[in-house]
Scaffold this active site. Structure first.
Site, PDB file in Angstrom:
ATOM      1  N   ASP A 312      29.687  65.145  65.734  1.00 22.76           N
ATOM      2  CA  ASP A 312      29.192  64.597  66.988  1.00 22.76           C
ATOM      3  C   ASP A 312      27.910  65.368  67.330  1.00 22.76           C
ATOM      4  O   ASP A 312      27.481  66.276  66.606  1.00 22.76           O
ATOM      5  CB  ASP A 312      30.267  64.682  68.084  1.00 22.76           C
ATOM      6  CG  ASP A 312      30.013  63.672  69.201  1.00 22.76           C
ATOM      7  OD1 ASP A 312      28.866  63.192  69.328  1.00 22.76           O
ATOM      8  OD2 ASP A 312      30.947  63.376  69.967  1.00 22.76           O
TER       9      ASP A 312
HETATM   10  C1  BGC Z   1      29.403  61.234  72.005  1.00 26.82           C
HETATM   11  C2  BGC Z   1      29.797  60.277  70.911  1.00 26.82           C
HETATM   12  C3  BGC Z   1      28.616  59.417  70.527  1.00 26.82           C
HETATM   13  C4  BGC Z   1      27.458  60.297  70.142  1.00 26.82           C
HETATM   14  C5  BGC Z   1      26.234  59.528  69.693  1.00 26.82           C
HETATM   15  C6  BGC Z   1      28.111  61.969  71.705  1.00 26.82           C
HETATM   16  O1  BGC Z   1      27.648  62.695  72.787  1.00 26.82           O
HETATM   17  O2  BGC Z   1      30.443  62.166  72.196  1.00 26.82           O
HETATM   18  O3  BGC Z   1      30.886  59.496  71.304  1.00 26.82           O
HETATM   19  O4  BGC Z   1      28.960  58.537  69.508  1.00 26.82           O
HETATM   20  O5  BGC Z   1      27.104  61.089  71.261  1.00 26.82           O
HETATM   21  O6  BGC Z   1      25.606  58.892  70.731  1.00 26.82           O
END
Ligand code: BGC
Length: 759
Positions: A312
């Site tokens: 993430d």
């Molecule tokens: C979130 C994810 C997301 C990623 C990309 C993160 O901050 O936790 O769920 O897919 O960002 O945008």
């Protein structure tokens, strides 16, 4: 593209998906060089031609903002334009394999296609030519493409209990993504929503592992049926932090991890999910991005996942700066790669690939380990058809009429999600021929209908509202024959505003009812952390003041988490949970209020009554123990599965085909649903089980099946359930799944029957 080409294109994508499904089934082969088919031949020849620097770059995922004009990647210069200098550097010098996100707001489909085409053109010039794998969060429709249809968020979809609809919506979203050239969707969320304080609760399919698994599989297979990769996120145990706040530690015993949190991932892996995203937080003191036991032992070895694991946002760095388990960024990179990640969402800092190279050169990570990750990344690129056709085709099926169809499916989903929770004296439905008075802070807000991840990350910027989409009050005005009097209130209204609202309501005394839209405005992730679990005091006061006039008051709640609101619900005559129903939500609510639609949504979670009370429906006996030794201390405001309608439905004749079963048998149960009312209805009928005695304390009830059925007025339908005895088990003391012979009670509504399972 002409129709035939289009079909062919879609077929190619289907073919790719068939191949990935086959490949997932024989996953270990992916890690070994076998060049006997075109896919493996391409992967091996590409890998073979790559320098170590190129392999490390392939594992790097950059946010689009870092490639746009401007100095701040998180706030690029408007209008967003690629800075070709940065693009060339990222692609040619750093060899990046993947890009994500949208800068910081939605684009038109045409703009998406231009941007992606420009990127892919640069990538096509490198040797070996590997296309860019582009990923976005399209969590409730293509929410970063202006004009795309927006469905309810996952919590609302869960309230439909309709896997077919979830499949169709996911496939529609995927087609939009394919048209945009962004064929990797960071969805669905497979985290089980066990704690409504968690600010991403609304992004889940609710509190039950079986419901999350069934809808999760529908979302994964719907997405991938269109040649777009789904992402199972966030592996694992992200949704139950002890504090209730996002990205804070969870303490989850291994048995519970396997019982509650693993099943949706297991099911999605079996269904062929191509990618996974890792939980940003920690479980039992170990940040998941550094946890080899979870990311390799459980995910790959036990669950057999052979696809791509992406971190993430910035999470390798956070092993240093937030979690403090690594002294340096380089140590953190080593830790995360050893644990099992394939790609790092860096997202703007390009030190990662250089550190990977250094780690290999220093012998701290083997090049074989890097090759395994690069193979998985290349496999996804091949399977998505990007190697054959990296840029979106010139013409595409996503046109205005296709979108109109998709909007219709979103409307259907919103209608099926809306959950009627209270209807005293049959206040609802209202007559659309008579005037109504409408107020409340979410009545005239598209943001309140859509929630986070809409146009922007937080979903709060009205500049990216879908043109032509209707707020709840606009939808009421456009569908009501009688007058709709609207008294506007902002979220922070005060006692003076309440007094003014009541005066306004009294002035319109022809209005049959006051309809009050309650709830909250959008948020996601840490921005949604809130130590308060009560409904805002001003909203309760508004409801009570209107009820004090003696008029009927109906509340509609638009929001992603169940606030404690016993007093407000007490004062209301009717209460509807709207969740975050998306752009068509206003119309769906208007149709439910007028009775054009008979509500059929059912709560996918338990709605707590008091501030300190939170218990899921599958609690233990001791959790409900009262002072008088009775098991009566579970008293939620609304139970899991609740949902009323405007008909008179009755369940009768609950039977099973036998009374005694063997361990390998399937229980065939049946019940009859009678509609003694005047309206056709749809309903969701739940089957629960209870194990009388077990070596791990049994839950009072556990969901064992569910069916959504339609029943005409005056008619009956028989509903059949097939429940394998093997499903009656649990994760035992030795962490192995076990079905213990003995007696079980099965229940549908208030009807019960007891069966026995032989040793
Ligand atoms: C979130 C994810 C997301 C990623 C990309 C993160 O901050 O936790 O769920 O897919 O960002 O945008």
């Amino acid at each position: 593209m002409q129709a035939d080409e289009c079909t062919l294109h879609t077929m190619n994508r289907h073919w790719s998906i068939w191949m990935i499904a086959t490949c997932v089934a024989c996953t270990p082969a992916l890690d070994m060089p076998v060049a006997s088919d075109p896919r493996s031949a391409w992967i091996e020849s590409t890998l073979g031609a790559m320098t170590l620097e190129q392999k490390a770059g392939e594992m790097t995922q950059l946010t689009l903002g870092a490639l746009l004009e401007g100095t701040n990647p998180y706030e690029p210069t408007e209008p967003h334009r690629l800075d070709l200098e940065k693009v060339r550097k990222a692609v040619e010098t750093y060899h990046i394999g993947s890009v994500l996100n949208c800068g910081n707001h939605a684009f038109t489909l045409e703009r998406w296609r231009e941007l992606v085409s420009q990127l892919q053109t640069v990538a096509a010039e490198r040797f070996p030519a590997t296309p860019i794998l582009y990923g976005v969060d399209a969590v409730h429709g293509a929410n970063y493409t202006t004009g795309a249809a927006l469905s309810p968020q996952q919590i609302g979809l869960a309230a439909t209990w309709n896997p077919e609809l979830v499949y169709d919506l996911a496939a529609g979203t995927a087609l939009e993504l394919q048209a945009a050239g962004t064929p990797w969707n960071f969805a669905p969320i497979l985290d089980v929503g066990r704690d409504p304080r968690w600010p991403r609760f609304w992004e889940t399919f609710g509190e039950d592992p079986m419901l999350v698994s069934r809808l999760g599989v529908a979302a994964v297979t719907g997405t991938q049926s269109m040649g777009v990769a789904a992402t199972m996120k966030h592996f694992l145990g992200y949704s139950m932090p002890l504090t209730g706040k996002d990205r804070t530690p969870a303490w989850i015993p291994e048995r519970q991890l396997h019982e509650i949190f693993v099943p949706p991932f297991r099911a999605a892996i079996e269904a062929g999910a191509m990618t996974v995203m890792i939980n940003s937080s920690e479980i039992n003191g170990i940040p998941v991005h550094s946890d080899e036991a979870l990311l390799t032992g459980l995910l790959r070895e036990e669950l057999g996942f052979g696809g791509l694991a992406v971190t993430d946002w910035e999470d390798i760095k956070y092993l240093v700066h937030r979690h403090k388990v690594a002294a340096t960024y380089k140590d953190a990179v080593e830790m995360a790669i050893r644990a099992g990640i394939d790609m790092s969402m860096v997202p703007a800092d390009l030190k990662f690939p250089a550190l990977v190279v250094e780690l290999v050169r220093e012998g701290r990570i083997s090049e074989d380990r890097i090759d395994a990750s690069v193979r998985r990344i290349l496999a996804v690129k091949w399977d998505l058809g990007l190697v054959a056709e990296s840029t979106p085709p010139a013409e595409h099926v996503v046109d205005a009429s296709w979108r109109a169809g998709q909007r219709q499916t979103c409307l259907e989903a919103a209608e099926q999600s809306i959950t009627l929770l209270k209807n005293a004296s049959q206040t609802l439905p209202l007559s659309a021929n008579r005037p109504i008075w409408v107020s409340g802070p979410t009545a005239h807000s598209l943001a309140a209908l859509n929630g986070g991840w809409t146009g922007t990350w937080q979903g709060t910027d009205p500049r990216y509202d879908t043109p032509g989409a209707l707020t709840a009050v606009e939808a009421l005005k456009s569908s009501w024959n009688g007058d709709v009097f609207h008294f506007d209130l902002e979220m922070d209204f005060d006692a003076d505003d309440i007094a003014a609202a009541v005066r306004d309501f009294r002035q319109h005394n022809g209005a049959q009812v006051a309809v009050v839209f309650l709830g909250e405005l959008p948020y996601t992730e840490m921005a949604g952390n809130d130590e308060e679990v009560q409904l805002n005091a001003n909203q309760t006061a508004l409801v009570e003041a209107l009820a004090a006039t003696g008029a009927s008051v109906v509340g509609v709640y638009l929001g992603g988490r169940p606030r404690r609101m016993e007093a407000a619900v007490e004062a209301l005559d009717g209460f509807i949970m709207g969740y975050l129903p998306g752009n068509e939500g206003g119309t769906a609510i208007a149709r439910v209020l007028s009775g054009a639609v008979n509500p059929s949504g059912h709560l996918p979670f338990t709605w707590p009554r008091k501030s300190g009370a939170h218990l899921t429906y599958d609690h233990k006996y001791t959790e409900t123990l009262d002072l008088d030794s009775s098991f009566t201390a579970f008293n939620p405001l609304f139970e899991f599965g609740s949902g009323l309608n405007y008909s008179t439905l009755e369940l009768v004749d609950f039977q099973t085909d036998q009374i005694v079963y063997n361990l390998q048998d399937t229980i065939r149960a049946q019940v009859t649903l009678r509609n003694a009312g005047q309206r056709a209805a749809e309903d969701v009928v739940h089957l629960y089980s209870h194990d009388h005695v077990a070596s791990i304390t049994p839950s009072v009830w556990r969901l064992a099946g569910f069916e959504r059925v339609a029943v005409q007025a005056g008619e009956s339908v028989d509903i059949a359930y097939e429940l394998p005895v093997q499903q009656l088990g649990f994760v035992g003391r030795d962490l192995a799944y076990v079905v213990e012979p003995g007696d079980f009670t099965l229940r549908i509504d208030s009807l019960t029957t007891t069966i026995s399972v032989n040793p």
